[in-house]
Enzyme design. Structure first.
Site, short mmCIF file in Angstrom:
data_model
loop_
_atom_site.label_atom_id
_atom_site.label_comp_id
_atom_site.label_asym_id
_atom_site.label_seq_id
_atom_site.Cartn_x
_atom_site.Cartn_y
_atom_site.Cartn_z
N LYS A 13 27.41 -104.23 -4.54
CA LYS A 13 26.73 -105.24 -3.72
C LYS A 13 25.21 -105.14 -3.88
O LYS A 13 24.54 -106.14 -4.13
CB LYS A 13 27.10 -105.07 -2.23
N ARG A 88 29.93 -106.62 9.05
CA ARG A 88 30.80 -105.54 8.61
C ARG A 88 31.99 -105.35 9.53
O ARG A 88 32.82 -104.49 9.28
CB ARG A 88 29.97 -104.27 8.63
N ARG A 127 25.81 -92.04 -8.22
CA ARG A 127 24.68 -92.92 -7.87
C ARG A 127 23.43 -92.11 -7.55
O ARG A 127 23.48 -91.08 -6.89
CB ARG A 127 25.03 -93.76 -6.63
N ARG A 160 22.02 -90.24 -2.03
CA ARG A 160 22.09 -90.59 -0.61
C ARG A 160 22.94 -89.56 0.14
O ARG A 160 23.98 -89.13 -0.38
CB ARG A 160 22.73 -91.98 -0.44
N ARG A 171 33.82 -93.17 4.56
CA ARG A 171 33.36 -94.57 4.47
C ARG A 171 34.49 -95.49 4.02
O ARG A 171 34.58 -96.63 4.47
CB ARG A 171 32.16 -94.66 3.50
P1 AP5 Z 1 25.80 -100.16 -5.51
O1 AP5 Z 1 25.29 -101.45 -6.02
O2 AP5 Z 1 24.82 -99.21 -4.91
O3 AP5 Z 1 27.05 -100.39 -4.54
P2 AP5 Z 1 27.13 -101.01 -3.08
O4 AP5 Z 1 28.32 -101.91 -3.03
O5 AP5 Z 1 25.82 -101.59 -2.67
O6 AP5 Z 1 27.48 -99.69 -2.29
P3 AP5 Z 1 26.90 -99.07 -0.95
O7 AP5 Z 1 27.39 -97.64 -0.95
O8 AP5 Z 1 25.41 -99.25 -0.83
O9 AP5 Z 1 27.64 -99.88 0.10
P4 AP5 Z 1 27.88 -99.50 1.52
O10 AP5 Z 1 28.38 -100.77 2.07
O11 AP5 Z 1 28.77 -98.31 1.68
O12 AP5 Z 1 26.44 -98.97 2.04
P5 AP5 Z 1 25.24 -99.67 2.85
O13 AP5 Z 1 23.97 -99.25 2.24
O14 AP5 Z 1 25.50 -101.14 3.01
O15 AP5 Z 1 26.56 -99.45 -6.75
C1 AP5 Z 1 27.14 -98.15 -6.58
C2 AP5 Z 1 26.93 -97.33 -7.87
O16 AP5 Z 1 27.70 -97.90 -8.94
C3 AP5 Z 1 25.48 -97.31 -8.38
O17 AP5 Z 1 25.21 -96.04 -8.91
C4 AP5 Z 1 25.46 -98.37 -9.49
O18 AP5 Z 1 24.50 -98.04 -10.48
C5 AP5 Z 1 26.88 -98.31 -10.01
N1 AP5 Z 1 27.43 -99.60 -10.44
C6 AP5 Z 1 27.29 -100.80 -9.79
N2 AP5 Z 1 27.99 -101.76 -10.45
C7 AP5 Z 1 28.57 -101.15 -11.51
C8 AP5 Z 1 29.44 -101.61 -12.56
N3 AP5 Z 1 29.86 -102.89 -12.63
N4 AP5 Z 1 29.88 -100.72 -13.47
C9 AP5 Z 1 29.51 -99.43 -13.39
N5 AP5 Z 1 28.69 -98.93 -12.44
C10 AP5 Z 1 28.23 -99.78 -11.50
O19 AP5 Z 1 25.42 -99.04 4.28
C11 AP5 Z 1 25.19 -97.67 4.50
C12 AP5 Z 1 25.45 -97.34 5.97
O20 AP5 Z 1 24.58 -98.09 6.83
C13 AP5 Z 1 26.86 -97.67 6.49
O21 AP5 Z 1 27.80 -96.67 6.19
C14 AP5 Z 1 26.59 -97.78 8.00
O22 AP5 Z 1 26.46 -96.53 8.60
C15 AP5 Z 1 25.22 -98.46 8.05
N6 AP5 Z 1 25.34 -99.93 8.09
C16 AP5 Z 1 24.87 -100.82 7.16
N7 AP5 Z 1 25.16 -102.10 7.53
C17 AP5 Z 1 25.82 -102.01 8.72
C18 AP5 Z 1 26.38 -102.99 9.59
N8 AP5 Z 1 26.33 -104.30 9.32
N9 AP5 Z 1 27.02 -102.55 10.71
C19 AP5 Z 1 27.10 -101.23 11.01
N10 AP5 Z 1 26.58 -100.24 10.22
C20 AP5 Z 1 25.93 -100.64 9.08
#
Ligand code: AP5
Length: 223
Positions: A13, A88, A127, A160, A171
Protein backbone atom coordinates in the site's frame (compact mmCIF):
# COMPACT_ATOMS: atom_id res chain seq x y z
CA UNK A 1 -10.09 10.86 -7.43
CA UNK A 2 -10.73 10.15 -3.75
CA UNK A 3 -9.34 6.69 -3.10
CA UNK A 4 -8.60 4.23 -0.32
CA UNK A 5 -5.89 1.54 -0.36
CA UNK A 6 -6.91 -1.56 1.52
CA UNK A 7 -4.88 -4.71 2.06
CA UNK A 8 -3.01 -6.81 4.58
CA UNK A 9 0.25 -5.66 6.18
CA UNK A 10 3.03 -5.61 3.59
CA UNK A 11 0.75 -5.79 0.52
CA UNK A 12 2.51 -2.73 -0.89
CA UNK A 13 0.00 0.00 0.00
CA UNK A 14 2.67 2.49 1.04
CA UNK A 15 5.01 1.65 -1.87
CA UNK A 16 2.30 2.01 -4.52
CA UNK A 17 0.52 4.98 -2.96
CA UNK A 18 3.66 7.07 -2.63
CA UNK A 19 4.63 6.45 -6.28
CA UNK A 20 1.11 7.33 -7.49
CA UNK A 21 1.10 10.41 -5.30
CA UNK A 22 4.32 11.65 -6.90
CA UNK A 23 3.13 10.99 -10.45
CA UNK A 24 -0.45 12.25 -10.13
CA UNK A 25 0.30 15.07 -7.66
CA UNK A 26 -2.30 14.05 -5.13
CA UNK A 27 -1.55 13.62 -1.43
CA UNK A 28 -0.74 10.19 -0.03
CA UNK A 29 -2.29 10.18 3.43
CA UNK A 30 -1.13 7.28 5.60
CA UNK A 31 -2.50 7.09 9.13
CA UNK A 32 0.44 4.83 10.00
CA UNK A 33 2.94 7.48 8.79
CA UNK A 34 1.09 10.26 10.63
CA UNK A 35 1.10 8.24 13.86
CA UNK A 36 4.80 7.39 13.49
CA UNK A 37 5.57 11.12 13.00
CA UNK A 38 3.70 11.88 16.22
CA UNK A 39 5.70 9.19 18.02
CA UNK A 40 8.95 10.68 16.70
CA UNK A 41 7.91 14.17 17.81
CA UNK A 42 7.04 12.86 21.30
CA UNK A 43 3.54 14.39 21.33
CA UNK A 44 0.71 13.21 23.58
CA UNK A 45 -0.90 11.56 20.56
CA UNK A 46 2.42 9.88 19.80
CA UNK A 47 2.71 8.52 23.35
CA UNK A 48 -0.79 7.11 23.11
CA UNK A 49 -0.15 5.66 19.63
CA UNK A 50 3.10 3.96 20.66
CA UNK A 51 1.27 1.88 23.27
CA UNK A 52 -0.74 0.31 20.43
CA UNK A 53 1.47 0.37 17.35
CA UNK A 54 4.67 -1.32 18.50
CA UNK A 55 2.77 -4.50 19.42
CA UNK A 56 0.70 -4.43 16.24
CA UNK A 57 -2.63 -3.32 17.71
CA UNK A 58 -4.92 -0.70 16.18
CA UNK A 59 -5.27 2.70 17.81
CA UNK A 60 -8.86 3.48 18.90
CA UNK A 61 -11.24 4.21 16.01
CA UNK A 62 -11.95 7.74 17.23
CA UNK A 63 -8.23 8.61 17.15
CA UNK A 64 -7.83 7.44 13.54
CA UNK A 65 -11.04 9.17 12.42
CA UNK A 66 -10.05 12.51 13.98
CA UNK A 67 -6.66 12.37 12.25
CA UNK A 68 -8.32 11.85 8.86
CA UNK A 69 -11.01 14.47 9.43
CA UNK A 70 -8.38 17.13 10.23
CA UNK A 71 -6.17 16.06 7.32
CA UNK A 72 -8.95 16.15 4.72
CA UNK A 73 -9.76 19.74 5.64
CA UNK A 74 -6.39 20.88 4.26
CA UNK A 75 -6.35 22.52 0.84
CA UNK A 76 -4.16 19.93 -0.85
CA UNK A 77 -6.86 17.28 -0.33
CA UNK A 78 -9.49 19.19 -2.30
CA UNK A 79 -8.62 17.61 -5.66
CA UNK A 80 -8.27 14.01 -4.64
CA UNK A 81 -6.20 11.88 -2.30
CA UNK A 82 -5.03 8.37 -1.55
CA UNK A 83 -5.82 7.11 1.93
CA UNK A 84 -3.43 4.35 2.99
CA UNK A 85 -4.38 2.34 6.08
CA UNK A 86 -7.67 4.12 6.70
CA UNK A 87 -10.40 3.07 7.24
CA UNK A 88 -9.35 -0.11 9.00
CA UNK A 89 -12.55 -1.21 10.73
CA UNK A 90 -16.21 -1.09 9.75
CA UNK A 91 -16.96 1.57 12.42
CA UNK A 92 -14.17 3.72 10.91
CA UNK A 93 -15.68 3.27 7.44
CA UNK A 94 -19.10 4.32 8.75
CA UNK A 95 -17.71 7.41 10.45
CA UNK A 96 -15.69 8.22 7.33
CA UNK A 97 -18.81 8.03 5.18
CA UNK A 98 -20.54 10.50 7.49
CA UNK A 99 -17.56 12.89 7.32
CA UNK A 100 -17.65 12.76 3.51
CA UNK A 101 -21.39 13.45 3.46
CA UNK A 102 -20.91 16.42 5.78
CA UNK A 103 -18.19 17.73 3.42
CA UNK A 104 -20.44 17.22 0.38
CA UNK A 105 -17.90 14.75 -0.96
CA UNK A 106 -17.67 11.03 -1.70
CA UNK A 107 -15.29 8.15 -2.10
CA UNK A 108 -14.63 7.10 -5.71
CA UNK A 109 -12.56 3.94 -5.46
CA UNK A 110 -11.20 1.37 -3.02
CA UNK A 111 -8.12 -0.52 -4.22
CA UNK A 112 -7.75 -3.89 -2.53
CA UNK A 113 -4.17 -5.14 -2.88
CA UNK A 114 -4.27 -8.93 -2.60
CA UNK A 115 -1.34 -11.12 -1.53
CA UNK A 116 -0.80 -14.30 0.45
CA UNK A 117 0.42 -14.19 4.04
CA UNK A 118 3.48 -16.27 3.14
CA UNK A 119 4.74 -13.62 0.70
CA UNK A 120 3.95 -10.81 3.10
CA UNK A 121 5.79 -12.21 6.10
CA UNK A 122 8.97 -12.38 4.01
CA UNK A 123 8.46 -8.82 2.79
CA UNK A 124 7.91 -7.32 6.21
CA UNK A 125 10.98 -9.05 7.63
CA UNK A 126 13.12 -7.45 4.91
CA UNK A 127 11.53 -3.99 4.92
CA UNK A 128 13.70 -1.01 5.80
CA UNK A 129 12.38 2.53 6.00
CA UNK A 130 14.23 5.85 5.87
CA UNK A 131 14.28 7.44 9.31
CA UNK A 132 14.14 10.93 7.73
CA UNK A 133 11.92 10.86 4.62
CA UNK A 134 10.00 7.59 5.09
CA UNK A 135 11.00 6.08 1.72
CA UNK A 136 10.38 2.33 1.78
CA UNK A 137 13.02 -0.26 0.75
CA UNK A 138 13.41 -4.03 0.92
CA UNK A 139 16.75 -5.73 1.56
CA UNK A 140 16.26 -8.08 -1.43
CA UNK A 141 13.31 -6.87 -3.57
CA UNK A 142 14.04 -3.13 -3.54
CA UNK A 143 17.50 -2.65 -2.05
CA UNK A 144 19.03 0.81 -1.61
CA UNK A 145 22.05 1.65 -3.77
CA UNK A 146 24.22 1.85 -0.63
CA UNK A 147 23.46 -0.51 2.21
CA UNK A 148 21.67 1.17 5.12
CA UNK A 149 21.41 4.56 3.33
CA UNK A 150 18.35 6.16 1.72
CA UNK A 151 18.71 6.74 -2.06
CA UNK A 152 16.57 9.87 -1.86
CA UNK A 153 17.86 11.85 1.10
CA UNK A 154 20.89 9.98 2.47
CA UNK A 155 19.06 9.24 5.75
CA UNK A 156 19.64 6.13 7.81
CA UNK A 157 17.44 3.10 7.09
CA UNK A 158 15.75 1.38 10.01
CA UNK A 159 13.46 -1.53 10.76
CA UNK A 160 10.00 -0.61 12.06
CA UNK A 161 9.38 -1.85 15.63
CA UNK A 162 6.17 -3.55 14.43
CA UNK A 163 8.15 -5.52 11.81
CA UNK A 164 9.51 -7.88 14.49
CA UNK A 165 8.24 -11.48 13.99
CA UNK A 166 5.80 -11.54 16.94
CA UNK A 167 4.29 -8.14 16.03
CA UNK A 168 3.98 -9.20 12.36
CA UNK A 169 2.01 -12.32 13.36
CA UNK A 170 -0.21 -10.24 15.61
CA UNK A 171 -0.86 -7.67 12.85
CA UNK A 172 -2.12 -10.43 10.56
CA UNK A 173 -4.54 -11.62 13.25
CA UNK A 174 -5.76 -8.04 13.78
CA UNK A 175 -6.17 -7.62 10.02
CA UNK A 176 -8.30 -10.80 9.79
CA UNK A 177 -10.41 -9.86 12.82
CA UNK A 178 -10.98 -6.19 12.18
CA UNK A 179 -10.05 -5.06 8.66
CA UNK A 180 -10.92 -7.89 6.28
CA UNK A 181 -14.68 -7.25 6.73
CA UNK A 182 -14.15 -4.01 4.82
CA UNK A 183 -13.57 -5.97 1.61
CA UNK A 184 -17.22 -7.05 1.50
CA UNK A 185 -18.39 -3.76 2.93
CA UNK A 186 -16.91 -1.81 0.00
CA UNK A 187 -17.69 -4.52 -2.56
CA UNK A 188 -21.40 -4.23 -1.70
CA UNK A 189 -21.16 -0.51 -2.36
CA UNK A 190 -19.62 -1.10 -5.80
CA UNK A 191 -16.37 0.67 -4.94
CA UNK A 192 -13.90 -2.21 -4.67
CA UNK A 193 -11.26 -2.96 -7.28
CA UNK A 194 -9.06 -6.01 -6.69
CA UNK A 195 -5.43 -5.65 -7.77
CA UNK A 196 -2.72 -8.31 -7.36
CA UNK A 197 -0.06 -7.24 -4.86
CA UNK A 198 2.11 -10.35 -5.00
CA UNK A 199 3.67 -9.72 -8.40
CA UNK A 200 6.68 -7.47 -9.14
CA UNK A 201 5.83 -4.03 -7.85
CA UNK A 202 6.24 -2.38 -11.27
CA UNK A 203 3.49 -4.62 -12.71
CA UNK A 204 1.09 -3.72 -9.92
CA UNK A 205 2.01 -0.09 -10.41
CA UNK A 206 1.22 -0.22 -14.14
CA UNK A 207 -2.31 -1.49 -13.40
CA UNK A 208 -2.87 1.24 -10.84
CA UNK A 209 -1.39 3.86 -13.11
CA UNK A 210 -3.91 3.02 -15.83
CA UNK A 211 -6.75 3.28 -13.34
CA UNK A 212 -5.61 6.65 -12.05
CA UNK A 213 -4.75 7.99 -15.53
CA UNK A 214 -8.23 6.97 -16.74
CA UNK A 215 -9.92 9.09 -14.11
CA UNK A 216 -11.10 12.34 -15.65
CA UNK A 217 -12.88 13.50 -12.51
CA UNK A 218 -16.29 12.88 -14.09
CA UNK A 219 -17.39 10.50 -11.33
CA UNK A 220 -16.81 13.18 -8.73
CA UNK A 221 -17.97 16.07 -10.88
CA UNK A 222 -14.60 17.77 -10.54
CA UNK A 223 -13.24 19.87 -13.40
P1 AP5 B 1 4.84 -1.59 1.97
O1 AP5 B 1 4.52 -0.79 0.77
O2 AP5 B 1 5.57 -0.92 3.08
O3 AP5 B 1 3.53 -2.35 2.50
P2 AP5 B 1 2.22 -1.78 3.21
O4 AP5 B 1 1.05 -2.48 2.61
O5 AP5 B 1 2.21 -0.29 3.20
O6 AP5 B 1 2.47 -2.38 4.65
P3 AP5 B 1 2.36 -1.73 6.09
O7 AP5 B 1 3.08 -2.71 7.00
O8 AP5 B 1 2.86 -0.31 6.13
O9 AP5 B 1 0.86 -1.79 6.33
P4 AP5 B 1 0.17 -1.76 7.65
O10 AP5 B 1 -1.22 -1.58 7.22
O11 AP5 B 1 0.44 -2.96 8.50
O12 AP5 B 1 0.88 -0.55 8.46
P5 AP5 B 1 0.50 1.00 8.67
O13 AP5 B 1 1.73 1.80 8.53
O14 AP5 B 1 -0.69 1.38 7.83
O15 AP5 B 1 5.69 -2.87 1.46
C1 AP5 B 1 6.18 -3.84 2.40
C2 AP5 B 1 7.58 -4.31 1.96
O16 AP5 B 1 7.47 -5.07 0.74
C3 AP5 B 1 8.57 -3.18 1.65
O17 AP5 B 1 9.84 -3.56 2.08
C4 AP5 B 1 8.53 -3.06 0.11
O18 AP5 B 1 9.78 -2.61 -0.38
C5 AP5 B 1 8.21 -4.48 -0.30
N1 AP5 B 1 7.36 -4.60 -1.49
C6 AP5 B 1 6.25 -3.84 -1.77
N2 AP5 B 1 5.68 -4.27 -2.92
C7 AP5 B 1 6.43 -5.31 -3.36
C8 AP5 B 1 6.34 -6.19 -4.49
N3 AP5 B 1 5.35 -6.10 -5.39
N4 AP5 B 1 7.26 -7.16 -4.62
C9 AP5 B 1 8.25 -7.30 -3.71
N5 AP5 B 1 8.40 -6.51 -2.62
C10 AP5 B 1 7.49 -5.52 -2.45
O19 AP5 B 1 -0.01 1.00 10.15
C11 AP5 B 1 0.87 0.74 11.22
C12 AP5 B 1 0.11 0.78 12.54
O20 AP5 B 1 -0.49 2.07 12.74
C13 AP5 B 1 -1.07 -0.20 12.66
O21 AP5 B 1 -0.68 -1.49 13.04
C14 AP5 B 1 -1.91 0.50 13.75
O22 AP5 B 1 -1.38 0.31 15.02
C15 AP5 B 1 -1.75 1.98 13.40
N6 AP5 B 1 -2.80 2.45 12.47
C16 AP5 B 1 -2.63 2.94 11.22
N7 AP5 B 1 -3.82 3.27 10.65
C17 AP5 B 1 -4.77 2.98 11.59
C18 AP5 B 1 -6.20 3.09 11.59
N8 AP5 B 1 -6.88 3.56 10.53
N9 AP5 B 1 -6.86 2.67 12.70
C19 AP5 B 1 -6.20 2.18 13.78
N10 AP5 B 1 -4.84 2.05 13.84
C20 AP5 B 1 -4.13 2.46 12.75
Amino acid sequence: MNSVFLGPPGAGKGTQASALSAEFKIPHISTGDILREEIKAGTELGKLARSYIDDGNLVPDRVAVDIIKNRLEKDDAKNGYILDGFPRTVPQAEMFQKILEDMGSRLDLVIYLEASEEVLVERLGGRRVCRDCGKIFHLVNMPPKTEGVCDLCGGELERRPDDQPEAIRHRFRVYQDKTSDLINWYERRGLLKRVPGDIPWEETYEMLRETFAGDDGSRTGRD
